[in-house]
Write a protein that holds these residues in place. Sequence first.
Motif, PDB file in Angstrom:
ATOM      1  N   LYS A 133       0.798  -1.230   0.000  1.00 10.71           N
ATOM      2  CA  LYS A 133       0.000   0.000   0.000  1.00 10.71           C
ATOM      3  C   LYS A 133       0.836   1.289   0.000  1.00 10.71           C
ATOM      4  N   HIS A 134       2.016   1.233  -0.644  1.00 10.47           N
ATOM      5  CA  HIS A 134       2.845   2.435  -0.779  1.00 10.47           C
ATOM      6  C   HIS A 134       2.548   3.170  -2.089  1.00 10.47           C
ATOM      7  N   LEU A 135       1.920   2.474  -3.041  1.00  9.93           N
ATOM      8  CA  LEU A 135       1.621   3.050  -4.349  1.00  9.93           C
ATOM      9  C   LEU A 135       0.513   2.240  -5.003  1.00  9.93           C
ATOM     10  N   PHE A 136       0.022   2.754  -6.118  1.00 10.77           N
ATOM     11  CA  PHE A 136      -0.939   2.023  -6.936  1.00 10.77           C
ATOM     12  C   PHE A 136      -0.192   1.480  -8.145  1.00 10.77           C
ATOM     13  N   GLN A 151      -8.013   5.634  -3.913  1.00  6.74           N
ATOM     14  CA  GLN A 151      -8.281   6.344  -2.661  1.00  6.74           C
ATOM     15  C   GLN A 151      -6.921   6.724  -2.084  1.00  6.74           C
ATOM     16  N   LEU A 152      -6.509   7.976  -2.266  1.00  6.99           N
ATOM     17  CA  LEU A 152      -5.172   8.395  -1.851  1.00  6.99           C
ATOM     18  C   LEU A 152      -4.934   8.201  -0.357  1.00  6.99           C
ATOM     19  N   ASP A 153      -6.001   8.327   0.441  1.00  4.64           N
ATOM     20  CA  ASP A 153      -5.812   8.189   1.888  1.00  4.64           C
ATOM     21  C   ASP A 153      -5.569   6.728   2.306  1.00  4.64           C
ATOM     22  N   SER A 154      -5.658   5.799   1.364  1.00  7.12           N
ATOM     23  CA  SER A 154      -5.358   4.398   1.683  1.00  7.12           C
ATOM     24  C   SER A 154      -3.865   4.098   1.566  1.00  7.12           C
ATOM     25  N   LEU A 155      -3.093   5.024   0.993  1.00 11.40           N
ATOM     26  CA  LEU A 155      -1.654   4.809   0.832  1.00 11.40           C
ATOM     27  C   LEU A 155      -0.919   5.005   2.152  1.00 11.40           C
ATOM     28  N   LEU A 156       0.115   4.192   2.345  1.00 11.33           N
ATOM     29  CA  LEU A 156       0.958   4.284   3.537  1.00 11.33           C
ATOM     30  C   LEU A 156       2.318   4.845   3.145  1.00 11.33           C
ATOM     31  N   PRO A 157       2.912   5.697   3.984  1.00 10.18           N
ATOM     32  CA  PRO A 157       4.234   6.227   3.652  1.00 10.18           C
ATOM     33  C   PRO A 157       5.269   5.106   3.587  1.00 10.18           C
ATOM     34  N   TYR A 158       6.197   5.249   2.674  1.00  8.28           N
ATOM     35  CA  TYR A 158       7.290   4.290   2.561  1.00  8.28           C
ATOM     36  C   TYR A 158       8.427   4.744   3.461  1.00  8.28           C
ATOM     37  N   GLU A 159       8.844   3.889   4.352  1.00 10.66           N
ATOM     38  CA  GLU A 159       9.971   4.185   5.242  1.00 10.66           C
ATOM     39  C   GLU A 159      11.141   3.306   4.819  1.00 10.66           C
ATOM     40  N   PRO A 160      12.187   3.910   4.250  1.00  4.17           N
ATOM     41  CA  PRO A 160      13.323   3.098   3.814  1.00  4.17           C
ATOM     42  C   PRO A 160      13.966   2.377   4.990  1.00  4.17           C
ATOM     43  N   GLY A 161      14.423   1.179   4.734  1.00  8.46           N
ATOM     44  CA  GLY A 161      15.093   0.393   5.775  1.00  8.46           C
ATOM     45  C   GLY A 161      16.524   0.836   5.975  1.00  8.46           C
TER      46      GLY A 161
END
Length: 178
Positions: A133-136, A151-161
Amino acid sequence: MMVVGDNNANSKRVVFVTVGTTCFDSLVRAVDTPEVKDALFKNGYTHLVIQMGRGTYIPSKSAGNDASISVDYFTFSPSIAEYLKNASLVISHAGSGSIFETLRLKKPLIVVVNEDLMDNHQSELAEELAERKHLFCARPQTLYETISTMQLDSLLPYEPGDATPVAKFIHRFVGFTK
């Protein structure tokens, strides 16, 4: 939650499309349809900027059927960083550089997979990040549906490892450390 730009009705909301250095005419054609332009306009976007790379298809500068979306295009730029920074939505080919640069900026992203590429490992990356859920993720033929239902609000921020353990392993493997 992703940063989606200013929701003020009078604000400029830009969709930036990038194909990188390749030829991906099927993406440019898909974005250039009246249906896609109308779907973008209905989602509140006001401007469409297309980076078309080595492609030969020239998009129309006219808006969609009912839309008053402004359209512009170019082939290459020394840097697309400013375009990404100013975008409210990015539609990109599945190149890892474009994907991760967009995610780092916390921009909503639709990755369109180029099915014409042989050994398309890029689709695996796009599909995995979409599952998280980081992108479509879309194909040229499904882009309209993706834009219409996203639904843009369904996206989660990507946190690099943290890449430190991998770097240490590689250093040990090649003999750089004791």
